[in-house]
Scaffold this motif. Structure first.
Motif, PDB file in Angstrom:
ATOM      1  N   VAL A   1       0.852  -1.186   0.000  1.00 26.93           N
ATOM      2  CA  VAL A   1       0.000   0.000   0.000  1.00 26.93           C
ATOM      3  C   VAL A   1       0.889   1.238   0.000  1.00 26.93           C
TER       4      VAL A   1
ATOM      5  N   THR B   1      -3.758   4.542  -2.544  1.00 25.94           N
ATOM      6  CA  THR B   1      -4.988   5.042  -1.939  1.00 25.94           C
ATOM      7  C   THR B   1      -5.516   6.279  -2.664  1.00 25.94           C
TER       8      THR B   1
ATOM      9  N   HIS C   1      -9.104   1.114   1.875  1.00 31.54           N
ATOM     10  CA  HIS C   1      -9.058  -0.337   1.690  1.00 31.54           C
ATOM     11  C   HIS C   1      -9.134  -1.043   3.034  1.00 31.54           C
TER      12      HIS C   1
END
Length: 296
Positions: A41, A79, A162
């Motif tokens: 991420v 993101t 997420h």
């Protein structure tokens, strides 16, 4: 997706954080507890802006960890289109594989900043630089780990949160409780929309673990990146107990008017709207970034 809670113990992932002090960014490797599958991420590509030099120390540290642990990379998740650091996703993908994913409203960001940087018709504004464009409520897997997305705009139009088992990655929708929230004055941002998005995150179970994309160590404390929904609801200085939407919008708009632009916004937007790739080289093989004068 309906969240099953308490989360099955087989759905509790291991999370390894990597802090980049140059950009105050935290990247993560998320591992399926039942296999070697993992996701990254918000990875970072390093830049010496004054020297015009790209390097990959931050990305290489993540690659070294994944290789040492014998993991298989399935996803490289963004993101949002970051304005404060460059994505290292394509570099890592070339080394380890995996699919790069971002929210479907990347196309809005590409349209806005394609014009700002005068990219011309050769710059595709359809999100095709990414392997998957996530919609609100989409589900996906990391090995056996169940994951789903929430569209949480306000900071940018393309922000996605997420959730993976008992952990949630908020991007810039939220900061640690003593950090509050991110700015909402970028093109397509909106303070009222950000407040509503934060409420979606805070509607998750109180003991849901939340992981931040940035931390700045307010008041001199050590850098932190993990909190819970319950802690945010009680203690967040911008949206915690007693803070109304009207309070938030008034504060956020006044605060944003005082903020300088991020130091790396010019290179970050040009690279990140391309999925982490540098602009195409010219006929001599040289790559350039543009600086729009009075354009941001």
């Amino acid at each position: 997706m309906t969240l099953q809670y308490p989360v099955d113990m087989s759905q509790i992932p291991d999370v390894k954080a990597f802090f980049d002090p140059a950009t105050w960014t935290i990247s993560y490797v998320v591992r399926d507890p039942n296999s070697t599958s993992c996701a990254i991420v918000d990875s970072v590509m390093d830049i010496d802006y004054a020297a015009g030099r790209i390097s990959y120390e931050s990305a290489d540290a993540i690659i070294a960890y994944i290789e040492a642990e014998g993991l298989t990379l399935e996803w490289l998740l963004e993101t949002h289109v970051h304005a404060d650091h460059l994505s290292g996703a394509p570099y890592i993908q070339n080394k380890l594989g995996g699919k790069i994913g971002i929210g479907e409203n990347i196309t809005i960001v590409q349209d806005v900043f394609g014009k700002v940087f005068n990219e011309g018709t050769e710059f595709q504004r359809d999100g095709s630089q990414f392997d998957r464009l996530f919609k609100d409520g989409d589900t996906y897997k990391i090995g056996t780990l169940d994951c789903f997305t929430m569209h949480t705009p306000g900071h940018t139009p393309a922000c996605m949160t997420h959730t993976m088992g008992d952990v949630t990655f908020t991007g810039d929708t939220l900061f640690m409780p003593d950090g509050g929230s991110a700015r909402a004055d970028f093109p397509g941002g909106d303070a009222a929309t950000l407040f509503d998005s934060i409420q979606k995150v805070l509607a998750l179970p109180d003991d849901m673990r939340l992981f931040m994309c940035h931390d700045y160590g307010p008041n001199g404390r050590d850098i932190e990146w993990e909190t819970t929904v319950g802690d945010e609801k009680k203690h967040n200085i911008h949206v915690g107990v007693g803070k109304t939407k009207e309070d938030f919008v008034t504060f956020r708009e006044a605060r944003d008017a005082q903020l300088d632009m991020p130091r790396l916004i010019i290179p970050s937007l040009q690279v990140n709207m391309r999925g982490g790739e540098l602009p195409p080289a010219d006929k001599d093989g040289k790559t350039f970034l543009k600086v729009p004068v009075n354009g941001l």
